[in-house]
Design a protein around this motif. Structure first.
Motif, mmCIF file in Angstrom:
data_model
loop_
_atom_site.group_PDB
_atom_site.id
_atom_site.type_symbol
_atom_site.label_atom_id
_atom_site.label_comp_id
_atom_site.label_asym_id
_atom_site.label_seq_id
_atom_site.Cartn_x
_atom_site.Cartn_y
_atom_site.Cartn_z
ATOM 1 N N MET A 97 34.570 20.217 66.630
ATOM 2 C CA MET A 97 34.109 19.362 67.676
ATOM 3 C C MET A 97 34.441 17.781 67.044
ATOM 4 N N ASP A 98 34.315 16.808 67.812
ATOM 5 C CA ASP A 98 34.558 15.603 67.488
ATOM 6 C C ASP A 98 33.014 14.785 67.780
ATOM 7 N N LEU A 99 32.761 14.122 66.408
ATOM 8 C CA LEU A 99 31.435 13.366 66.440
ATOM 9 C C LEU A 99 31.732 12.259 66.944
ATOM 10 N N ASP A 100 30.617 11.548 67.624
ATOM 11 C CA ASP A 100 30.734 10.420 68.110
ATOM 12 C C ASP A 100 29.866 9.540 67.164
ATOM 13 N N LEU A 101 30.613 8.523 66.215
ATOM 14 C CA LEU A 101 30.020 7.846 65.155
ATOM 15 C C LEU A 101 28.776 6.878 65.585
ATOM 16 N N ALA A 102 28.727 6.559 66.804
ATOM 17 C CA ALA A 102 27.558 5.755 67.300
ATOM 18 C C ALA A 102 26.284 6.669 67.042
ATOM 19 N N GLN A 103 26.536 8.074 67.491
ATOM 20 C CA GLN A 103 25.474 8.778 67.525
ATOM 21 C C GLN A 103 24.984 9.461 66.285
ATOM 22 N N VAL A 104 26.096 9.359 65.379
ATOM 23 C CA VAL A 104 25.748 9.920 63.799
ATOM 24 C C VAL A 104 25.085 8.593 63.032
ATOM 25 N N ARG A 105 25.762 7.439 63.453
ATOM 26 C CA ARG A 105 24.812 6.199 63.021
ATOM 27 C C ARG A 105 23.129 6.102 63.307
ATOM 28 N N ALA A 106 23.057 6.389 64.574
ATOM 29 C CA ALA A 106 21.684 6.526 65.191
ATOM 30 C C ALA A 106 20.944 7.491 64.309
ATOM 31 N N PHE A 107 21.606 8.707 64.396
ATOM 32 C CA PHE A 107 20.667 9.921 63.588
ATOM 33 C C PHE A 107 20.566 9.283 61.886
ATOM 34 N N VAL A 108 21.607 8.773 61.398
ATOM 35 C CA VAL A 108 21.124 8.347 60.007
ATOM 36 C C VAL A 108 20.177 7.467 59.660
ATOM 37 N N THR B 97 16.977 -1.858 63.744
ATOM 38 C CA THR B 97 18.043 -2.437 62.637
ATOM 39 C C THR B 97 19.332 -2.218 63.309
ATOM 40 N N LEU B 98 19.535 -1.664 64.384
ATOM 41 C CA LEU B 98 20.689 -1.412 65.009
ATOM 42 C C LEU B 98 20.992 -2.425 66.085
ATOM 43 N N GLY B 99 19.790 -3.044 66.658
ATOM 44 C CA GLY B 99 20.015 -3.936 67.575
ATOM 45 C C GLY B 99 20.237 -3.295 69.008
ATOM 46 N N ILE B 100 19.764 -2.233 69.254
ATOM 47 C CA ILE B 100 19.489 -1.318 70.551
ATOM 48 C C ILE B 100 18.153 -0.970 70.918
ATOM 49 N N SER B 101 18.049 -0.600 71.908
ATOM 50 C CA SER B 101 16.808 -0.227 72.497
ATOM 51 C C SER B 101 16.463 1.137 71.956
ATOM 52 N N GLN B 102 15.046 1.375 71.736
ATOM 53 C CA GLN B 102 14.578 2.816 71.412
ATOM 54 C C GLN B 102 14.948 3.816 72.312
ATOM 55 N N GLN B 103 15.107 3.632 73.716
ATOM 56 C CA GLN B 103 15.541 4.742 74.631
ATOM 57 C C GLN B 103 16.966 4.831 74.074
ATOM 58 N N ALA B 104 17.775 3.797 73.783
ATOM 59 C CA ALA B 104 19.239 3.857 73.721
ATOM 60 C C ALA B 104 19.567 4.722 72.366
ATOM 61 N N LEU B 105 18.546 4.558 71.410
ATOM 62 C CA LEU B 105 19.019 5.560 70.234
ATOM 63 C C LEU B 105 18.396 6.694 70.336
ATOM 64 N N SER B 106 17.196 7.088 71.166
ATOM 65 C CA SER B 106 16.903 8.503 71.398
ATOM 66 C C SER B 106 18.073 9.115 72.245
ATOM 67 N N LYS B 107 18.567 8.345 73.027
ATOM 68 C CA LYS B 107 19.578 9.377 73.923
ATOM 69 C C LYS B 107 20.771 9.557 72.765
ATOM 70 N N ARG B 108 21.267 8.827 72.167
ATOM 71 C CA ARG B 108 22.285 9.084 71.230
ATOM 72 C C ARG B 108 21.844 10.361 70.380
ATOM 73 N N VAL B 109 20.693 10.335 69.877
ATOM 74 C CA VAL B 109 20.243 11.246 69.035
ATOM 75 C C VAL B 109 20.004 12.745 69.645
ATOM 76 N N ALA B 110 19.594 12.620 71.069
ATOM 77 C CA ALA B 110 19.779 13.737 71.833
ATOM 78 C C ALA B 110 21.014 14.279 72.308
ATOM 79 N N ARG B 111 22.079 13.305 72.321
ATOM 80 C CA ARG B 111 23.233 13.899 72.792
ATOM 81 C C ARG B 111 23.808 14.871 71.415
ATOM 82 N N LEU B 112 23.416 14.106 70.324
ATOM 83 C CA LEU B 112 24.218 14.601 68.943
ATOM 84 C C LEU B 112 23.651 15.978 68.634
#
Length: 314
Positions: free
Chosen positions: A1-12, A26-41
Motif C-alpha cells: 500500500m502507498d502511504l500518504d505522507l501528510a497523513q503519516v505526519r499528522a499521526f506522528v 504545530t502543523l498549521g492546520i485545523s483540528q478537524q483536518a488533522l482528525s480526518k488525516r488520522v482517520a484516513r490513515l
C-alpha cells in the motif's frame, strides 16, 4: 500500500503531543483536518492507532508499533526533498513572543541575511517542537530554560524595556521611573504570569505583588485594557511601535533598566547555509545599532530560570 505522507505526519505529531488540537497547531492546520488525516490513515491500515476517550488520546498497541517506522519514513522523505532542493531552499524562520513584535528586528537584517521564509509566529514550546521536527530551520525570540539539548541559541539583541500605563495613572507624568516605583501598581499580563518568564521574574525582583491576566488578542486590545485602568501597567520593549490607543503613556525605566534578550535558535549541527547568513547579518547590525550593550551597574537581566513548567511567550 502507498502511504500518504501528510497523513503519516499528522499521526506522528498527534502521537508526540497526545492532543489533536496542539498537534494541529504545530502543523498549521485545523483540528478537524488533522482528525480526518488520522482517520484516513487508520482506514488504510485497517487498524486503530489512537484510543480516544474522556481521559484524552492514547496510542494503541498498533500505534506504538507504527510510531518509530513512521518517524523514519518522514525523516527519509524530508532528506529526499532537501537533497533535491539543495542549497536553494530559503531559510525557514519562525518567531515567538509576537506581542513584543519580533519581526521588527528580523526586518532590519532581512536584506543582508539571504532568502528567508517567515512563519506566522508561535509560542516557545511550539517553536522548539517545530525545530526538532525539522518543520523550520531557525527561530527568533526570547530564549529561557528548559530547552532541549539538541538546540543551540545565540544572543542577538538586548532591548531596553519601558513601562506602559494609563495616562490617568499617578506616575504617568514622570519622565522616567525606577521599577520599584511600580510596586503599588497592578501588572497586566497577556496570560498567566507563571508561564511568562520575563514578566514573572520582573515582578519577583522588584516586588510587584498585584497582577491580573487578560486574553492575548493582540497588542492594541492588550494596551486598551491598560489604558482603561489607572492602576494597571505593563512592559514593552522600547522600540515596539505603540498602536493609536487613547489614554496611553510609555515611560522609560531606569536604575536599573530592564533588558529584553532576543536570541536566534536552531538545531545543533544544522548545516543550512542560510543560518550563517542570518547570524552574520545580526552581528553586523549589532554594532551600529548598539544591540548588545549591557552594564550590570545600570541594567537588569533576568537570571536563567530554573522553573520546569512549560515556558510561554514573554
Amino acid at each position: 500500500m502507498d502511504l500518504d505522507l501528510a497523513q503519516v505526519r499528522a499521526f506522528v505529531r498527534a502521537a508526540e503531543e497526545l492532543h489533536f488540537g496542539r498537534a494541529a497547531g504545530t502543523l498549521g492546520i485545523s483540528q478537524q483536518a488533522l482528525s480526518k488525516r488520522v482517520a484516513r490513515l487508520e482506514c488504510l491500515l485497517g487498524t486503530e492507532l489512537f484510543r480516544r476517550g474522556g481521559n484524552g488520546v492514547h496510542l494503541t498497541e498498533a500505534g506504538q508499533r507504527f510510531l518509530s517506522p513512521a518517524r523514519q519514513t518522514l525523516a527519509a522523505a524530508d532528506a529526499a526533498v532537501a537533497a533535491a532542493v539543495g542549497e536553494h531552499r530559503p531559510l525557514r524562520v519562525d518567531v515567538w513572543g509576537h506581542l513584543y513584535a519580533p519581526m521588527r528586528t528580523l526586518a532590519q537584517v532581512a536584506g543582508r541575511a539571504g532568502e528567508l521564509t517567515l512563519g506566522h509566529g508561535r509560542d516557545l514550546p511550539s517553536v522548539t517542537a517545530a525545530l526538532l521536527h525539522g518543520d523550520i530551520d531557525a527561530a527568533f525570540g526570547r530564549v529561557h530554560p528548559p530547552l532541549p539539548a539538541k538546540l543551540t541559541h545565540r544572543l542577538v539583541r538586548l532591548e531596553p524595556v519601558d513601562a506602559v500605563l494609563s495616562a490617568a495613572h499617578p506616575l504617568a507624568a514622570e519622565p522616567a521611573l525606577r521599577p520599584d516605583q511600580l510596586r503599588a501598581s497592578v501588572l497586566w499580563t497577556p496570560g498567566e504570569l507563571g508561564r511568562l518568564d520575563f514578566l514573572r521574574q520582573f515582578a519577583e525582583r522588584f516586588g510587584i505583588r498585584a497582577g491580573t491576566a487578560g486574553v492575548n488578542l493582540g497588542l492594541a486590545h492588550f494596551l486598551a485594557e491598560v489604558a482603561q485602568d489607572p492602576h494597571r501597567f505593563s512592559l514593552l520593549p522600547a522600540d515596539v511601535p505603540l498602536p493609536p490607543v487613547p489614554g496611553l503613556r510609555s515611560v522609560p525605566l531606569v536604575d536599573p533598566t530592564p533588558l529584553y534578550a532576543w536570541s536566534l535558535l536552531w538545531r545543533t549541527g544544522d548545516t543550512h547555509p542560510g543560518l550563517d547568513g542570518l547570524t552574520a547579518a545580526c552581528a553586523a547590525e549589532a554594532g551600529p545599532g548598539r544591540w548588545l550593550e549591557y552594564d550590570p551597574a545600570r541594567d537588569w537581566l533576568p537570571e536563567p530560570s530554573t522553573d520546569r513548567r512549560p515556558p510561554g511567550d514573554a
